[in-house]
Design an enzyme around this catalytic site. Structure first.
Site, PDB file in Angstrom:
ATOM      1  N   HIS A  77      -2.354   6.363 -12.616  1.00  0.00           N
ATOM      2  CA  HIS A  77      -2.325   7.432 -14.152  1.00  0.00           C
ATOM      3  C   HIS A  77      -2.700   8.767 -13.021  1.00  0.00           C
ATOM      4  CE1 HIS A  77      -3.413   4.135 -16.500  1.00  0.00           C
ATOM      5  NE2 HIS A  77      -2.185   5.093 -17.741  1.00  0.00           N
ATOM      6  N   MET A 113      -9.283   4.273  -7.277  1.00  0.00           N
ATOM      7  CA  MET A 113      -8.010   4.224  -6.623  1.00  0.00           C
ATOM      8  C   MET A 113      -8.051   5.856  -5.847  1.00  0.00           C
ATOM      9  SD  MET A 113      -6.698   1.489  -6.352  1.00  0.00           S
ATOM     10  CE  MET A 113      -5.290   1.460  -5.733  1.00  0.00           C
ATOM     11  N   ASP A 128      -3.933   9.151  13.897  1.00  0.00           N
ATOM     12  CA  ASP A 128      -2.408  10.486  13.715  1.00  0.00           C
ATOM     13  C   ASP A 128      -3.555  11.580  15.075  1.00  0.00           C
ATOM     14  OD1 ASP A 128       0.203  11.239  13.909  1.00  0.00           O
ATOM     15  OD2 ASP A 128      -0.567  13.293  12.794  1.00  0.00           O
TER      16      ASP A 128
END
Length: 157
Positions: A77, A113, A128
């Site tokens: 959501h 999440m 990175d």
């Protein structure tokens, strides 16, 4: 398939209907680690990485990642997050950085999440920014530590 909430009775993927749920204060905390070479660890710690402030950039990336979770995970959501906080702890013996992501909202569904996405994006950003120094870094131990709110209440590892 009744145990899986993201499938209908025919096995089709669905976004769970949370319209009937009460809004409650929801919080989730996730952690994860990145292990690196001694040289890389010291450069991060001392702020001596050519690309800049690794942990500062990773903190912002983790916050942005948490905010973009519904764009990355198809059935999540869209949530109005009220807090995303990223913290780091440096393990000088094992050359490991642990990131913690805490997310809060007042809503009808949890923020697990978002916390897990935030910590993952944070660690990927560290990778990175440091890969020119150490391509062998290892991201590991990503897990939910705690969630509160909603009908199921508190869950803690």
């Amino acid at each position: 398939m009744s145990d899986f909430t993201h499938f209908d009775k025919n096995g089709n993927a669905i976004m769970v209907d949370v319209s009937h749920k009460d809004e409650t204060l929801r919080e989730a905390i996730a952690v994860g680690s990145i292990k690196m070479s001694r040289d890389c660890f010291l450069k991060v710690k001392e702020g001596d990485v050519k690309k800049g402030d690794v942990l500062g950039v990773a903190r912002v990336a983790g916050i942005m990642g948490a905010k973009k979770t519904s764009d990355l995970i198809p059935l999540c959501h869209i949530l109005n997050l009220s807090k995303v906080e990223i913290d780091f702890s440096l393990d000088e013996e094992n050359y490991k950085i642990t990131s913690t992501c805490c997310v809060k909202t007042l809503g009808q569904t949890g923020v697990e999440m978002e916390a897990l996405t935030g910590v993952n994006i944070c660690l990927l950003t560290i990778y990175d920014m440091c890969k020119a120094i150490d391509k062998g870094m290892e991201i590991s131990d990503i897990k939910l530590m705690k969630k509160t709110g909603g009908k199921s209440g508190v869950w803690e590892r």
